[in-house]
Design an enzyme around this catalytic site. Structure first.
Site, mmCIF file in Angstrom:
data_model
loop_
_atom_site.group_PDB
_atom_site.id
_atom_site.type_symbol
_atom_site.label_atom_id
_atom_site.label_comp_id
_atom_site.label_asym_id
_atom_site.label_seq_id
_atom_site.Cartn_x
_atom_site.Cartn_y
_atom_site.Cartn_z
ATOM 1 N N ASP A 109 39.401 115.737 54.471
ATOM 2 C CA ASP A 109 38.626 115.827 53.113
ATOM 3 C C ASP A 109 38.242 114.536 52.619
ATOM 4 O O ASP A 109 37.242 114.357 52.059
ATOM 5 C CB ASP A 109 39.875 116.537 52.024
ATOM 6 N N ASP A 158 44.540 117.676 57.496
ATOM 7 C CA ASP A 158 44.084 118.432 56.198
ATOM 8 C C ASP A 158 43.525 117.386 55.312
ATOM 9 O O ASP A 158 42.560 117.691 54.596
ATOM 10 C CB ASP A 158 45.209 119.238 56.108
ATOM 11 N N LYS A 200 53.207 108.815 61.308
ATOM 12 C CA LYS A 200 53.992 108.067 60.501
ATOM 13 C C LYS A 200 55.176 107.793 61.312
ATOM 14 O O LYS A 200 56.323 108.099 60.876
ATOM 15 C CB LYS A 200 54.323 109.105 59.448
#
Ligand code: NAD
Length: 356
Positions: free
Chosen positions: A249, A245, A189
């Protein structure tokens, strides 16, 4: 060659799926002339029952003395009411820290024969998904300074990375890309965060050492979008702890078959921890319904990353591909198929036959 593997079978379906992976490794050993020696250790709920703690010192010592570690899964309702420091999951965090495992590697692959299971539109999934995510595991905001103001009305967590932490995972990602389609996407980012700007600069410096690998940057918000819009563009992704993380997923969900996905956690030594991404599935433990594929593919990752046995790793992955393409299914991946589901042992037998 001889390899010593510490087995952490764990709880629930853990023992069944780890035993399946060992049978497949034995077949590989027989075919390619290796000997895999297994030593079981306790971790998780089974360790609590036997010793009172989720991660006995003997387990840590045994894993440190091994060439690599294969884990099933830990946890279950029996231990859910214990205090936090005595929960089975504490064993997982403890063993990762004890082994210095700073890189979490998660492949996400859509099997052509299971493409109907993907939640993505058919024209998008038809282009294929075959990516591997390198997530930094022991730094960043999950480990940075945190706190609350005295009045309890303000709280903060700190995202902090050093060049050393970024370099070591970037090297791991670029080395992996060399064995694949030679492309690394670094996700950050950098338009907002200073830590991301350092991340980007450092990844570019590492990239210069791998001129044969393409390196691109992507902002994390765009990456979340691109994973559902055009996942086929990704080969190797490298990113920080918190972004990895969340994105790992997302990446596993778009394949539609999380029961098939393996993972590896590695550090500076070749030793690592290899485990399926799913949990201990207490609802089907002992019924023979467990799908062993994620653990068998974790064993393949062990051959690749811990022992540099690329041909042997690919032999396992091809056998799994072939067995699925032939229409064999365990209950969790039946989908619309009308075949009789195979048990854990029967699916393992099919994969072993396919390695012949
Ligand atoms: P889970 O992944 O164990 O199960 C979710 C669902 O998927 C269940 O219906 C289960 O039957 C099914 N499933 C999972 N793996 C399967 C397999 N190999 N074959 C067939 N079906 C499979 O997640 P959960 O139910 O949220 O957690 C159960 C326990 O596992 C909890 O105690 C949790 O803390 C623990 N857990 C451990 C790990 C780990 O050891 N790394 C990871 C996640 C959850």
């Amino acid at each position: 060659m001889n390899y010593n593997i510490a087995l952490l079978r764990g709880d629930g379906i853990g023992p069944e799926i780890v035993d399946s992976a060992c049978r497949v490794l034995d077949k590989i050993g027989e075919k390619y002339g290796h000997k895999f020696n297994y030593t079981p250790y306790l971790m998780g709920g089974c360790a609590i029952d036997a010793t009172g703690v989720p991660l006995p010192q003997e387990t840590i010592d045994g894993c440190l003395a091994s060439d690599s570690v294969l884990l099933g899964a830990v946890g279950g309702p029996k231990w859910d009411t214990l205090p936090g420091h005595l929960r089975p999951e504490k064993g997982l965090l403890g063993i990762r820290a004890a082994l210095g495992l700073y890189t979490n590697i998660r492949p996400a692959k859509l099997y052509a024969s299971l493409s109907a299971e993907s939640p993505l539109r058919a024209d998008i999934s038809a282009r294929g998904i075959d990516l591997v995510m390198f997530r930094e595991l022991i730094g960043g905001i999950y480990f940075g300074e945190r706190g609350r103001s005295e009045d309890g009305l303000t709280a903060y967590d700190t995202e902090k990375y050093s060049t050393y932490e970024i370099e070591r995972i970037a090297h791991a990602a670029f080395k992996a890309a060399r064995l694949r389609r030679k492309k690394v996407t670094s996700i950050d980012k950098a338009n907002v965060l200073e830590s991301s700007r350092l991340w980007r600069e450092t990844v570019h410096k590492v990239a210069a050492e791998y001129p044969d690998v393409t390196c691109e940057d992507m902002l994390v918000d765009n990456a979340a979008m691109q994973l559902v819009k055009n996942p086929a563009q990704f080969d190797v992704i490298v990113t920080s702890n918190i972004f990895g993380d969340i994105l790992s997923d997302e990446a596993s969900q778009i394949t539609g078959s999380i029961g098939l996905l393996p993972s590896a956690s590695i550090g500076d030594s070749t030793r690592g921890l290899y485990e399926p991404i799913h949990g201990s599935a207490p609802d089907i433990a002992g019924t023979g319904k467990a799908n062993p594929i994620a653990t068998i593919l974790s064993a393949a990752m062990m051959l690749r990353y811990a022992f540099a046995l690329e041909t042997e790793a690919r032999a396992i992955e091809k056998a799994v591909d072939d067995v699925l393409a032939a229409g064999h299914r365990t209950g969790d991946i039946l989908g619309a198929s009308t075949v009789t589901p195979l048990s854990c042992v029967e699916m393992t037998d099919k994969i072993i036959e396919a390695i012949c």
